[in-house]
Design an enzyme around this catalytic site. Structure first.
Site, PDB file in Angstrom:
ATOM      1  N   GLY A   1       0.847  -1.189   0.000  1.00 17.75           N
ATOM      2  CA  GLY A   1       0.000   0.000   0.000  1.00 17.75           C
ATOM      3  C   GLY A   1       0.875   1.228   0.000  1.00 17.75           C
ATOM      4  O   GLY A   1       2.067   1.147   0.312  1.00 17.75           O
TER       5      GLY A   1
ATOM      6  N   CYS B   1       5.208  -6.320   1.722  1.00 14.85           N
ATOM      7  CA  CYS B   1       5.558  -4.897   1.708  1.00 14.85           C
ATOM      8  C   CYS B   1       4.825  -4.162   2.841  1.00 14.85           C
ATOM      9  O   CYS B   1       5.087  -4.416   4.007  1.00 14.85           O
ATOM     10  CB  CYS B   1       5.264  -4.310   0.332  1.00 14.85           C
ATOM     11  SG  CYS B   1       6.036  -2.691   0.100  1.00 14.85           S
ATOM     12  N   TYR B   2       3.889  -3.275   2.538  1.00 14.48           N
ATOM     13  CA  TYR B   2       3.149  -2.586   3.604  1.00 14.48           C
ATOM     14  C   TYR B   2       2.526  -3.602   4.559  1.00 14.48           C
ATOM     15  O   TYR B   2       2.507  -3.405   5.776  1.00 14.48           O
ATOM     16  CB  TYR B   2       2.044  -1.705   3.004  1.00 14.48           C
ATOM     17  CG  TYR B   2       1.246  -0.930   4.049  1.00 14.48           C
ATOM     18  CD1 TYR B   2       1.710   0.286   4.533  1.00 14.48           C
ATOM     19  CD2 TYR B   2       0.052  -1.441   4.548  1.00 14.48           C
ATOM     20  CE1 TYR B   2       0.989   0.986   5.495  1.00 14.48           C
ATOM     21  CE2 TYR B   2      -0.676  -0.745   5.509  1.00 14.48           C
ATOM     22  CZ  TYR B   2      -0.206   0.467   5.976  1.00 14.48           C
ATOM     23  OH  TYR B   2      -0.917   1.158   6.929  1.00 14.48           O
TER      24      TYR B   2
ATOM     25  N   HIS C   1       8.142  -7.871  -3.349  1.00 16.96           N
ATOM     26  CA  HIS C   1       6.882  -8.253  -4.002  1.00 16.96           C
ATOM     27  C   HIS C   1       7.035  -9.601  -4.701  1.00 16.96           C
ATOM     28  O   HIS C   1       7.434  -9.646  -5.869  1.00 16.96           O
ATOM     29  CB  HIS C   1       6.467  -7.187  -5.018  1.00 16.96           C
ATOM     30  CG  HIS C   1       5.991  -5.936  -4.362  1.00 16.96           C
ATOM     31  ND1 HIS C   1       4.693  -5.762  -3.960  1.00 16.96           N
ATOM     32  CD2 HIS C   1       6.673  -4.824  -3.989  1.00 16.96           C
ATOM     33  CE1 HIS C   1       4.566  -4.583  -3.381  1.00 16.96           C
ATOM     34  NE2 HIS C   1       5.759  -3.987  -3.375  1.00 16.96           N
TER      35      HIS C   1
ATOM     36  N   GLU D   1       4.893 -11.347  -5.935  1.00 18.38           N
ATOM     37  CA  GLU D   1       3.886 -11.527  -6.996  1.00 18.38           C
ATOM     38  C   GLU D   1       4.340 -11.011  -8.357  1.00 18.38           C
ATOM     39  O   GLU D   1       3.716 -11.329  -9.368  1.00 18.38           O
ATOM     40  CB  GLU D   1       2.562 -10.852  -6.591  1.00 18.38           C
ATOM     41  CG  GLU D   1       2.556  -9.321  -6.573  1.00 18.38           C
ATOM     42  CD  GLU D   1       3.093  -8.706  -5.285  1.00 18.38           C
ATOM     43  OE1 GLU D   1       3.811  -9.415  -4.537  1.00 18.38           O
ATOM     44  OE2 GLU D   1       2.819  -7.514  -5.035  1.00 18.38           O
TER      45      GLU D   1
ATOM     46  N   ASP E   1     -16.582 -12.239 -23.347  1.00 13.68           N
ATOM     47  CA  ASP E   1     -17.268 -12.346 -22.052  1.00 13.68           C
ATOM     48  C   ASP E   1     -18.701 -12.867 -22.204  1.00 13.68           C
ATOM     49  O   ASP E   1     -19.098 -13.815 -21.520  1.00 13.68           O
ATOM     50  CB  ASP E   1     -17.273 -10.996 -21.323  1.00 13.68           C
ATOM     51  CG  ASP E   1     -15.865 -10.447 -21.134  1.00 13.68           C
ATOM     52  OD1 ASP E   1     -14.913 -11.245 -21.260  1.00 13.68           O
ATOM     53  OD2 ASP E   1     -15.722  -9.240 -20.882  1.00 13.68           O
TER      54      ASP E   1
ATOM     55  N   LYS F   1     -10.048 -12.157 -16.536  1.00 11.12           N
ATOM     56  CA  LYS F   1     -10.154 -12.353 -17.991  1.00 11.12           C
ATOM     57  C   LYS F   1      -9.401 -13.609 -18.466  1.00 11.12           C
ATOM     58  O   LYS F   1      -9.909 -14.353 -19.307  1.00 11.12           O
ATOM     59  CB  LYS F   1      -9.582 -11.115 -18.696  1.00 11.12           C
ATOM     60  CG  LYS F   1      -9.825 -11.079 -20.173  1.00 11.12           C
ATOM     61  CD  LYS F   1     -11.102 -10.337 -20.447  1.00 11.12           C
ATOM     62  CE  LYS F   1     -11.363 -10.081 -21.884  1.00 11.12           C
ATOM     63  NZ  LYS F   1     -12.597  -9.291 -22.053  1.00 11.12           N
TER      64      LYS F   1
END
Ligand code: XMP
Length: 523
Positions: free
Chosen positions: A66, A93-94, A181, A183, A240, A379
């Site tokens: 954040g 992180c945060y 991070h 990710e 979609d 998606k």
């Protein structure tokens, strides 16, 4: 942000990991990574309380990064009572700083922050979270503050030049933190760390798979629609609505009717393909409304882009409504809403740049209950589901296409003749992009027809005809885009073919405007 855990749409597996969003750019990415590791995950706001979680506790929590410092007033916190629930927590992180701050450690202000590539060095201790990953490797950082003492009782397992506590763990209480991070792809061994947290620390199994996604969606649709309910679905040709329809068809079979409104503003052969795919291959009952005349009649003389958009939207709704009224006993309307639409913060006070029109934008008095089977999916997951359900690549990998269709790619009045010119030129652009293997890499590529004529010479004859503008952009999130650096030989092929093959065109230009300041579409 939604105000609580997002549910509905499809029922999710018993085991869910909540990504607690502290305002990170990466909350969605974390949730996707967890899903890539075959564990279902959702994003929840940081205001979530222990009482809300206690009802149906998640299998684990991941606290996101954040933008704030834990020391500033009003910095987001986790409800302290959540730490009393026996839920394994990984702070990123945060999130890691918050664990230290709230659980008896300290967070210091550094002389300087760490941004980008950083060397992560393991402390010489065994670590359950880090397992066998190498002693030194590169990770991606983005922080100013840093943990200087871990939460009470936690072990420091790594450091970097500017983070004395780059990773910590308290296996007894199930609390883990990493300053970097894991990710993002630039962090080596990031997925290993997430995987170890999910399997070893939270004891989760890898059971969120394509099969389970489809099964749970089908089950939820059957629960909602019941034994006898009927549903309708507006098909736009896009991925979609196509996947939503295929899923609902799997669940309720002939009780689904699709409506495809042929506006006359679709790309070349697109209508045939939609009808072919759904009627013939998927065996779905399809009402093909041929409404091109109505659209062209109403568009006569209209030049202003917003007026065009509104007209197309209005006619569309009328036509759809008429088709739907013929299906009196249908009480459900299927829509292809995706997870990012559900979690993204509202933009109600943002300026209207263009009034978007979608197949679902129907008036309230139509009185349908919504079925949104993709509400919990990203998606890329929707594409996988589509492939698994047997939809062809041309639909599953179709580039985004605006609701008003070619109507906003013809500058000036929209006529049948101009649509025919544009369809032809656009088909050449798409074919050449596909042949160059760039279709999935390029976010959107298409042709625009301008309402001007320029002078040229072809075979000793003077010509006075329209230019075609080619637009090709790369983009991750639609909000920003850059013009694609297409190879010159590809541009040359497109230009030659358009001029040689499309009557009424004598010039081709390439649009080199990014977004902002341009938009992707020309109108
Ligand atoms: P702009 O032109 O605003 O487009 O940069 C952003 C993205 O939205 C698509 N687009 C639409 N999609 N209904 C839609 O469903 C619309 O009315 C509409 N207008 C633009 C555009 O193709 C791009 O992907």
């Amino acid at each position: 942000m939604a105000d609580g855990p997002v549910t509905g749409g499809i029922s999710h597996p018993d085991q869910v990991v909540y990504v607690v969003d502290f305002g990170a750019q990466y909350a969605q990415l974390i949730a996707r990574r967890v899903r890539e590791l075959n564990v279902y995950s959702e994003i929840v706001p940081h205001r979530i309380t222990a009482a809300e979680l206690a009802d149906k506790p998640p299998a684990a929590l991941i606290l996101s990064g954040g933008p704030k410092s834990v020391h500033v007033e009003g910095a987001p916190r986790l409800d302290p009572a959540i730490y009393e629930l026996d839920i394994p927590i990984l702070g990123i992180c945060y999130g890691a700083q918050l664990l230290a701050h709230q659980l008896g450690g300290t967070v210091g202000r550094n002389e300087r922050g760490e941004y980008g590539r950083t060397t992560f060095r393991r402390a010489g201790v065994e670590s359950s979270l880090l397992g066998e990953i190498p002693t030194e490797h590169t990770v991606w950082m983005s922080h100013f503050d840093a943990v200087s003492a871990p939460p009470a009782g936690a072990l420091v397992t790594a450091s970097t030049d500017n983070s004395p506590v780059a990773a910590f763990e308290d296996t007894a209480r199930g609390r883990y933190g990493v300053q970097h991070h894991p990710e993002v792809v630039h962090s080596e061994f990031g997925m290993e760390i997430l995987d170890r947290f999910l399997r070893n620390e939270a004891g989760l199994e890898a059971n969120w798979t394509m099969g389970s996604i489809i099964d749970s969606a089908v089950e939820a649709i059957r629960d909602q629609v019941g034994e006898t309910g009927r549903a309708i679905c507006g098909l736009s040709g896009g991925v979609d609505s196509a996947v939503a329809a295929a899923l609902v068809h799997k669940a309720i079979g002939p009780r689904l009717t699709c409506v495809y409104v042929d506006t006359g503003l679709m790309r070349l052969n697109e209508s045939d393909q939609v009808v072919e795919t759904f009627q013939k291959h998927q065996g779905i009952e399809l009402i093909h409304v041929r409404a091109a005349d109505r659209f062209f009649d109403r568009l006569e003389g209209i030049v202003e882009p917003e007026a065009k958009r509104k007209t197309i939207g209005e006619v569309f709704i009328r036509v759809f409504e008429e088709a739907a009224l013929g299906l009196q006993d249908a009480e459900f309307l299927v829509q292809g809403t995706l997870y990012p639409d559900v979690v993204e913060s509202g933009t109600s006070d943002a300026a209207t740049i263009k009034s978007h029109h979608n197949v679902g934008g129907l008036p309230d008095d139509l009185q349908f209950d919504l079925v949104e089977p993709l509400r919990n999916l990203f998606k890329d997951e929707v594409r996988k589901v589509g492939t698994e359900l047997g939809l062809p690549d041309e639909i599953v990998w179709r580039q985004p296409f605006p609701g008003p269709g070619l109507g906003v790619r013809i500058i000036g009045e929209v006529t049948r003749e101009k649509v025919a010119i544009l369809q032809h030129a656009d088909a050449i652009v798409r074919e050449e992009i596909r042949n160059a293997g760039l279709e999935r890499e390029i976010f959107q590529s298409f042709a625009v027809l301008a309402d001007i004529r320029t002078v040229g010479v072809m075979g000793d004859e003077r010509t006075y005809a329209h230019p075609i503008i080619i637009r090709a952009v790369t983009s991750d999130d639609v909000m920003t885009a850059d013009w694609a650096r297409l190879p010159y030989d590809l541009m040359e092929r497109m230009s030659n073919r358009i001029i040689n093959e499309v009557d009424g065109v004598n010039r081709v230009a390439y649009d080199i405007t990014s977004k902002p300041p341009g938009t992707i579409e020309w109108e």
